[in-house]
Motif scaffolding. Structure first.
Motif, PDB file in Angstrom:
ATOM      1  N   CYS A  62       0.939  -1.238   0.324  1.00 19.96           N
ATOM      2  CA  CYS A  62       0.093   0.126  -0.375  1.00 19.96           C
ATOM      3  C   CYS A  62       0.206   1.498   0.170  1.00 19.96           C
ATOM      4  O   CYS A  62       1.767   1.440  -0.527  1.00 19.96           O
ATOM      5  N   HIS A  81       2.513  -0.294   6.167  1.00 24.40           N
ATOM      6  CA  HIS A  81       1.230  -0.986   5.877  1.00 24.40           C
ATOM      7  C   HIS A  81       2.209  -2.400   5.170  1.00 24.40           C
ATOM      8  O   HIS A  81       2.945  -1.807   4.634  1.00 24.40           O
ATOM      9  N   ILE A 100      -0.700  -2.009   9.429  1.00 25.62           N
ATOM     10  CA  ILE A 100      -1.689  -2.028   9.034  1.00 25.62           C
ATOM     11  C   ILE A 100      -1.745  -3.107   7.823  1.00 25.62           C
ATOM     12  O   ILE A 100      -0.618  -3.314   7.715  1.00 25.62           O
ATOM     13  N   HIS A 102      -2.392  -6.072   5.343  1.00 24.14           N
ATOM     14  CA  HIS A 102      -3.008  -6.498   3.739  1.00 24.14           C
ATOM     15  C   HIS A 102      -3.066  -7.585   3.622  1.00 24.14           C
ATOM     16  O   HIS A 102      -1.867  -8.819   3.973  1.00 24.14           O
ATOM     17  N   CYS A 126      -7.337   0.487   0.530  1.00 26.62           N
ATOM     18  CA  CYS A 126      -7.417   1.195   2.092  1.00 26.62           C
ATOM     19  C   CYS A 126      -7.413   2.895   2.333  1.00 26.62           C
ATOM     20  O   CYS A 126      -7.764   3.497   3.374  1.00 26.62           O
TER      21      CYS A 126
HETATM   22 ZN   LIG Z   1      -3.156   0.171   3.452  1.00 30.35          ZN
END
Ligand SMILES: [Zn+2]
Ligand SMILES: [Zn+2]
Ligand SMILES: [Zn+2]
Length: 277
Positions: A62, A81, A100, A102, A126
């Motif tokens: 991301c 991310h 974060i 994914h 996102c």
């Molecule tokens: Zn993200």
């Protein structure tokens, strides 16, 4: 920023490259290698984000991956991310972890960056369509996503994403320009950036033929000399029939309603048009 596929190495890769068990131990002792977790090492030039992702069992994803691709990202770096593989595990050391996650499926090359097209799709899901559009235009400008990647992307996103792909260009000059064009897209205006105007210089944004939008904040416009230069530019612009609006970057990103109203009011007064045309 580092190259993750080089910066992160598995134990067996280090051994295959000719390092003995004791050489690896010595490299860890001298700081040439960081031992991240069992069987996973980082070279001294690995950046913090890549090390966090690898420590937590994944690759960058991301917006974190987009920065490594050199794409325009609107927000300042924050939480990392991480792309966790669906058949792998998360290994967060801290509890609670701030990274974060994914989990989109796809083949992954250990700790290497995901493809730019995949990164863009992750951003759309996102961070939303604006962040997607800005990153997409920078990827197209850099030639990182070609026709095949765009086709893949278009077939893996929804209608809003496809609208953004359709509007995107490969010659945008800055993330700010992309953001302005996206946000002004329903108003039918011509938005150009980095336009050279005689006796004024290069302006950030020109709407139509006559409305200049300057974006302060990257350089320090508070210093008296720069402030003076800005005022001189505005005076020269006015002399030549231009109208200048000034916003800082934070206003454009975070106080868009005010900025948009100011631009549209100016357009309604015809300030973007050459008089008499
Ligand atoms: Zn993200
Ligand atoms: Zn890095
Ligand atoms: Zn984590």
């Amino acid at each position: 920023m580092c190259v993750p596929s080089i910066a992160i190495q598995r134990y067996r890769e280090l051994r295959a490259a000719g390092l003995s068990r004791s050489a690896i131990r010595r490299a860890v002792a001298t700081g040439e290698l960081h031992h991240l977790r069992r069987g996973v090492y980082a070279s001294a030039d690995a950046c913090a984000e890549v090390m966090i992702a690898a420590t937590h069992g994944g690759a960058l994803a991301c917006v974190s991956a987009a920065r490594h691709w050199g794409l325009w990202v609107l927000d300042e770096p924050g939480d990392v991310h991480v792309w966790l593989h669906h058949d792998g595990h998360r290994r967060h050391a801290d509890d609670p972890c701030t990274c974060i996650e994914h989990w989109d499926e796809g083949t992954r090359d250990a700790f290497a960056l995901p493809s730019a097209a995949r990164v863009l799709r992750q951003i759309l899901a996102c961070a939303g369509v604006e962040a997607f559009f800005v990153a997409l235009e920078s990827a197209r400008r850099a030639g990182i996503v070609g026709p095949a990647a765009l086709r893949w992307l278009t077939s893996h996103i929804g209608d809003e994403g496809r609208e953004a792909v359709a509007l995107s260009r490969d010659d945008a000059d800055s993330g700010l320009e992309s953001l302005l064009r996206w946000r002004l897209r329903h108003h039918g205006l011509t938005v150009r950036t980095q336009v050279r105007i005689a006796s004024v210089g290069v302006v950030d944004v020109l709407i139509g033929e006559r409305l200049i939008v300057e974006t302060d904040g990257k350089a320090n416009h508070d210093s008296p000399s720069l402030r003076h230069k800005d005022l001189l530019r505005d005076a020269h612009a006015a002399l030549w029939g231009y109208v200048t609006l000034r916003f800082d970057y934070a206003m454009i990103v975070h106080e868009w309603e005010l900025v948009e109203s100011a631009i549209l009011a100016s357009v309604a007064s015809g300030h973007h048009l050459v008089p008499g045309r």
